[in-house]
Write a protein that holds these residues in place. Sequence first.
Motif, PDB file in Angstrom:
ATOM      1  N   LYS A 195      39.055  18.851  33.517  1.00  0.00           N
ATOM      2  CA  LYS A 195      40.422  19.331  33.743  1.00  0.00           C
ATOM      3  C   LYS A 195      40.455  20.599  34.603  1.00  0.00           C
ATOM      4  O   LYS A 195      41.510  21.143  34.884  1.00  0.00           O
ATOM      5  CB  LYS A 195      41.107  19.622  32.408  1.00  0.00           C
ATOM      6  N   LEU A 196      39.304  21.064  35.012  1.00  0.00           N
ATOM      7  CA  LEU A 196      39.196  22.325  35.748  1.00  0.00           C
ATOM      8  C   LEU A 196      39.900  22.275  37.108  1.00  0.00           C
ATOM      9  O   LEU A 196      40.577  23.233  37.493  1.00  0.00           O
ATOM     10  CB  LEU A 196      37.722  22.676  35.929  1.00  0.00           C
ATOM     11  N   ASP A 197      39.783  21.153  37.813  1.00  0.00           N
ATOM     12  CA  ASP A 197      40.432  21.044  39.126  1.00  0.00           C
ATOM     13  C   ASP A 197      41.953  21.119  39.009  1.00  0.00           C
ATOM     14  O   ASP A 197      42.608  21.761  39.828  1.00  0.00           O
ATOM     15  CB  ASP A 197      40.017  19.737  39.812  1.00  0.00           C
ATOM     16  N   ASP A 198      42.511  20.455  37.982  1.00  0.00           N
ATOM     17  CA  ASP A 198      43.958  20.512  37.762  1.00  0.00           C
ATOM     18  C   ASP A 198      44.405  21.950  37.501  1.00  0.00           C
ATOM     19  O   ASP A 198      45.428  22.399  38.028  1.00  0.00           O
ATOM     20  CB  ASP A 198      44.377  19.635  36.580  1.00  0.00           C
ATOM     21  N   PHE A 199      43.635  22.656  36.686  1.00  0.00           N
ATOM     22  CA  PHE A 199      43.967  24.040  36.370  1.00  0.00           C
ATOM     23  C   PHE A 199      43.907  24.900  37.626  1.00  0.00           C
ATOM     24  O   PHE A 199      44.808  25.701  37.888  1.00  0.00           O
ATOM     25  CB  PHE A 199      43.006  24.580  35.303  1.00  0.00           C
ATOM     26  N   ASP A 200      42.840  24.730  38.404  1.00  0.00           N
ATOM     27  CA  ASP A 200      42.700  25.511  39.631  1.00  0.00           C
ATOM     28  C   ASP A 200      43.861  25.256  40.583  1.00  0.00           C
ATOM     29  O   ASP A 200      44.361  26.179  41.229  1.00  0.00           O
ATOM     30  CB  ASP A 200      41.367  25.197  40.312  1.00  0.00           C
ATOM     31  N   ASP A 201      44.302  24.003  40.677  1.00  0.00           N
ATOM     32  CA  ASP A 201      45.439  23.674  41.540  1.00  0.00           C
ATOM     33  C   ASP A 201      46.712  24.374  41.067  1.00  0.00           C
ATOM     34  O   ASP A 201      47.511  24.842  41.876  1.00  0.00           O
ATOM     35  CB  ASP A 201      45.671  22.161  41.574  1.00  0.00           C
ATOM     36  N   GLU A 202      46.901  24.430  39.763  1.00  0.00           N
ATOM     37  CA  GLU A 202      48.113  25.042  39.204  1.00  0.00           C
ATOM     38  C   GLU A 202      48.155  26.551  39.398  1.00  0.00           C
ATOM     39  O   GLU A 202      49.212  27.120  39.639  1.00  0.00           O
ATOM     40  CB  GLU A 202      48.240  24.732  37.707  1.00  0.00           C
ATOM     41  N   VAL A 203      47.024  27.216  39.265  1.00  0.00           N
ATOM     42  CA  VAL A 203      47.021  28.680  39.345  1.00  0.00           C
ATOM     43  C   VAL A 203      46.642  29.198  40.726  1.00  0.00           C
ATOM     44  O   VAL A 203      46.559  30.399  40.942  1.00  0.00           O
ATOM     45  CB  VAL A 203      46.090  29.311  38.273  1.00  0.00           C
ATOM     46  N   GLU A 204      46.461  28.285  41.657  1.00  0.00           N
ATOM     47  CA  GLU A 204      46.066  28.671  43.012  1.00  0.00           C
ATOM     48  C   GLU A 204      47.075  29.618  43.651  1.00  0.00           C
ATOM     49  O   GLU A 204      46.713  30.588  44.308  1.00  0.00           O
ATOM     50  CB  GLU A 204      45.917  27.401  43.862  1.00  0.00           C
ATOM     51  N   ASP A 205      48.371  29.357  43.435  1.00  0.00           N
ATOM     52  CA  ASP A 205      49.422  30.182  44.038  1.00  0.00           C
ATOM     53  C   ASP A 205      49.822  31.364  43.171  1.00  0.00           C
ATOM     54  O   ASP A 205      50.680  32.156  43.567  1.00  0.00           O
ATOM     55  CB  ASP A 205      50.659  29.323  44.315  1.00  0.00           C
ATOM     56  N   LEU A 206      49.249  31.481  41.999  1.00  0.00           N
ATOM     57  CA  LEU A 206      49.591  32.562  41.082  1.00  0.00           C
ATOM     58  C   LEU A 206      48.979  33.866  41.586  1.00  0.00           C
ATOM     59  O   LEU A 206      47.778  33.944  41.834  1.00  0.00           O
ATOM     60  CB  LEU A 206      49.066  32.248  39.676  1.00  0.00           C
ATOM     61  N   LYS A 207      49.813  34.865  41.754  1.00  0.00           N
ATOM     62  CA  LYS A 207      49.328  36.153  42.243  1.00  0.00           C
ATOM     63  C   LYS A 207      48.733  36.929  41.063  1.00  0.00           C
ATOM     64  O   LYS A 207      49.399  37.173  40.066  1.00  0.00           O
ATOM     65  CB  LYS A 207      50.457  36.957  42.877  1.00  0.00           C
ATOM     66  N   THR A 208      47.477  37.295  41.194  1.00  0.00           N
ATOM     67  CA  THR A 208      46.798  38.073  40.159  1.00  0.00           C
ATOM     68  C   THR A 208      46.155  39.300  40.790  1.00  0.00           C
ATOM     69  O   THR A 208      45.936  39.351  41.988  1.00  0.00           O
ATOM     70  CB  THR A 208      45.722  37.242  39.438  1.00  0.00           C
ATOM     71  N   ASP A 209      45.853  40.256  39.931  1.00  0.00           N
ATOM     72  CA  ASP A 209      45.206  41.477  40.396  1.00  0.00           C
ATOM     73  C   ASP A 209      44.587  42.158  39.176  1.00  0.00           C
ATOM     74  O   ASP A 209      44.813  41.727  38.044  1.00  0.00           O
ATOM     75  CB  ASP A 209      46.220  42.401  41.064  1.00  0.00           C
ATOM     76  N   ASP A 210      43.868  43.210  39.392  1.00  0.00           N
ATOM     77  CA  ASP A 210      43.298  43.971  38.281  1.00  0.00           C
ATOM     78  C   ASP A 210      44.376  44.922  37.758  1.00  0.00           C
ATOM     79  O   ASP A 210      44.425  46.093  38.139  1.00  0.00           O
ATOM     80  CB  ASP A 210      42.053  44.749  38.726  1.00  0.00           C
ATOM     81  N   THR A 211      45.259  44.415  36.897  1.00  0.00           N
ATOM     82  CA  THR A 211      46.398  45.201  36.449  1.00  0.00           C
ATOM     83  C   THR A 211      46.156  45.879  35.110  1.00  0.00           C
ATOM     84  O   THR A 211      46.892  46.798  34.737  1.00  0.00           O
ATOM     85  CB  THR A 211      47.648  44.300  36.318  1.00  0.00           C
ATOM     86  N   VAL A 212      45.157  45.452  34.374  1.00  0.00           N
ATOM     87  CA  VAL A 212      44.881  46.038  33.058  1.00  0.00           C
ATOM     88  C   VAL A 212      43.749  47.036  33.206  1.00  0.00           C
ATOM     89  O   VAL A 212      42.685  46.719  33.746  1.00  0.00           O
ATOM     90  CB  VAL A 212      44.496  44.953  32.012  1.00  0.00           C
ATOM     91  N   ARG A 213      43.983  48.231  32.743  1.00  0.00           N
ATOM     92  CA  ARG A 213      42.943  49.260  32.825  1.00  0.00           C
ATOM     93  C   ARG A 213      41.922  49.040  31.731  1.00  0.00           C
ATOM     94  O   ARG A 213      42.269  48.800  30.588  1.00  0.00           O
ATOM     95  CB  ARG A 213      43.559  50.644  32.693  1.00  0.00           C
ATOM     96  N   ARG A 214      40.718  49.173  32.085  1.00  0.00           N
ATOM     97  CA  ARG A 214      39.634  48.928  31.130  1.00  0.00           C
ATOM     98  C   ARG A 214      39.014  50.231  30.703  1.00  0.00           C
ATOM     99  O   ARG A 214      38.863  51.151  31.281  1.00  0.00           O
ATOM    100  CB  ARG A 214      38.582  48.020  31.727  1.00  0.00           C
TER     101      ARG A 214
END
Length: 145
Positions: free
Chosen positions: A126-145
Amino acid sequence: MSPTRFASEHKVIYWGTIVILVGLVITGLVRYESVKTNNETESKAKQLQEELVKAGYPSPDTDTIERLLGTDGGQVCEQPGNALKTALWKIQQANGAAGPGMRPVISDTKAVQAERIVLQVYCPDKLDDFDDEVEDLKTDDTVRR
């Protein structure tokens, strides 16, 4: 005493023995499946724990992983690219306000990576389906560690 008379007199013993043997075989098969499932569940939970630690996440409790994901990944692997789940997930990745103040936020890259790791371990098909779905999702390092 003839053999047929002996056999007919002890028919109850023969049938009783057969019933007991069939019962033992069924019990053995059920217990074997249970042990096999437990071993598979434990193995996948340990594999997931190792992969998450390797990716820089804190070490999760394997007992919790076993209960939540079992052998097949549970809800995580049930249509991971489903549009409704994706929409709900995007809504939850908001600033916490309600009504007009609610704004979407940029999701942390690590959150997406964590689900991807779970999919790699439990349902790699199911990994390819997931990758297709989140491909356009904008992400970044928003949580401080």
